[in-house]
Design a protein around this motif. Sequence first.
Motif, short mmCIF file in Angstrom:
data_model
loop_
_atom_site.label_atom_id
_atom_site.label_comp_id
_atom_site.label_asym_id
_atom_site.label_seq_id
_atom_site.Cartn_x
_atom_site.Cartn_y
_atom_site.Cartn_z
N GLY A 10 0.81 -1.21 0.00
CA GLY A 10 0.00 0.00 0.00
C GLY A 10 0.84 1.25 0.00
O GLY A 10 2.05 1.20 -0.24
N ASP A 11 0.17 2.35 0.31
CA ASP A 11 0.80 3.66 0.26
C ASP A 11 1.33 4.02 1.64
O ASP A 11 0.55 4.08 2.61
N ILE A 12 2.60 4.29 1.73
CA ILE A 12 3.22 4.53 3.04
C ILE A 12 2.67 5.79 3.71
O ILE A 12 2.68 5.89 4.94
N ALA A 24 14.66 9.56 -0.05
CA ALA A 24 14.87 10.93 -0.52
C ALA A 24 16.07 11.02 -1.46
O ALA A 24 16.71 10.01 -1.76
N ASN A 25 16.38 12.21 -1.89
CA ASN A 25 17.66 12.47 -2.56
C ASN A 25 18.47 13.40 -1.67
O ASN A 25 17.95 13.91 -0.67
N SER A 26 19.74 13.64 -2.02
CA SER A 26 20.63 14.31 -1.07
C SER A 26 20.26 15.77 -0.80
O SER A 26 20.71 16.34 0.18
N GLY A 31 11.08 15.31 -4.51
CA GLY A 31 11.36 14.68 -5.81
C GLY A 31 10.13 13.93 -6.26
O GLY A 31 9.01 14.32 -5.94
N GLY A 32 10.32 12.83 -6.97
CA GLY A 32 9.19 12.02 -7.44
C GLY A 32 8.98 10.83 -6.51
O GLY A 32 9.37 10.87 -5.34
N GLY A 33 8.36 9.77 -7.03
CA GLY A 33 8.19 8.53 -6.29
C GLY A 33 7.63 8.73 -4.89
O GLY A 33 6.76 9.58 -4.66
N VAL A 34 8.15 7.95 -3.96
CA VAL A 34 7.63 8.00 -2.59
C VAL A 34 7.94 9.37 -1.95
O VAL A 34 7.15 9.89 -1.15
N ASP A 35 9.06 9.95 -2.33
CA ASP A 35 9.46 11.27 -1.82
C ASP A 35 8.41 12.33 -2.18
O ASP A 35 7.96 13.11 -1.32
N GLY A 36 8.00 12.32 -3.45
CA GLY A 36 6.98 13.28 -3.89
C GLY A 36 5.67 13.06 -3.15
O GLY A 36 5.01 14.02 -2.72
N THR A 119 14.80 1.17 -4.96
CA THR A 119 14.38 0.20 -6.00
C THR A 119 13.51 0.82 -7.09
O THR A 119 13.06 0.11 -8.00
N GLY A 120 13.28 2.13 -7.03
CA GLY A 120 12.48 2.81 -8.06
C GLY A 120 13.41 3.54 -9.02
O GLY A 120 14.18 2.92 -9.77
N VAL A 121 13.38 4.84 -8.95
CA VAL A 121 14.20 5.69 -9.83
C VAL A 121 15.69 5.31 -9.73
O VAL A 121 16.42 5.38 -10.72
#
Length: 174
Positions: A10-12, A24-26, A31-36, A119-121
Motif C-alpha cells: 500500500g501507500d506509506i 529521498a535524494n541528497s 522529488g518524485g516517487g515516494v518522496d513526492g 528500488t524505483g528511480v
Amino acid sequence: MISQLQTLQGDIISLDVDAIVNAANSSLLGGGGVDGAIHRAAGPELLAECRMLNGCRTGEAKITKGHRLKAKHIIHTVGPVWNGGRNGEADKLRACYTNSLRLAAEHGLQSIAFPCISTGVYRFPADQAAEIAVDATQTFLETPCSIQRVIFCCFSAADRARYEALIDGKKMDG
Ligand code: APR
C-alpha cells in the motif's frame, strides 16, 4: 523487548506509525516517487523544515516531524543509485536501514515503516534490496531498543511477496 517485522502492500503515507521512512535524494527538498508522495501529503511545512537540514549524504538519515501525516515523524534517508553493484551500493543501502533504525531508537520510537529504498528511480535490483533490508533490520534489532514494530511497506504485490518469503525463511532458520 521482542520486535516484529511485518509487511504491507500500500501507500506509506497512510500509515499511523511513529515514523515513516522517506527514500529521498541528497537535497532533501523533494522529488518524485515516494518522496513526492510524502511531501505532497505532509504539506509545505515539511519542505520548510527540510530546508534547515543542509541535505543528507547517501546512506545517512535525518529526522523531521510528520506535519500533516498521521505518522509522527519522517526519517529521510538517501539510497544509493545502482551503478552495476561495484560502487559500494550494497553497503550504502544497508547503512540507510541501520542509520534510520538508529535514529528511530535514539528518539525512543516504537514503530517504523520503510518503503523499498532505491528500488524505483535509483534502479537497485529488488531481490537484493529486500535481502539487505531484512538482514540489516534483523541484525539491528538483535540489540534491545525501543523499536517494537518494523513494517516493510511495499507498493507492489511482487515486492511484498519477496519480503514475506525472506521473513518466513528467517523464522524457519531460527
Ligand atoms: N508508498 C510506498 N512505496 C512507494 C510509494 C508510496 N506512496 N511511491 C513509490 N513507492 C515505491 C516504489 O514503487 C519503489 O519500490 O518506493 C520504492 C522506491 O522508489 P522511488 O520513490 O523511486 O525511490 P528511489 O529508487 O530510492 O529513488 C530516489 O526518487 O524522486 C526521487 O527524490 C527521490 O531522487 C530521489 C529518488
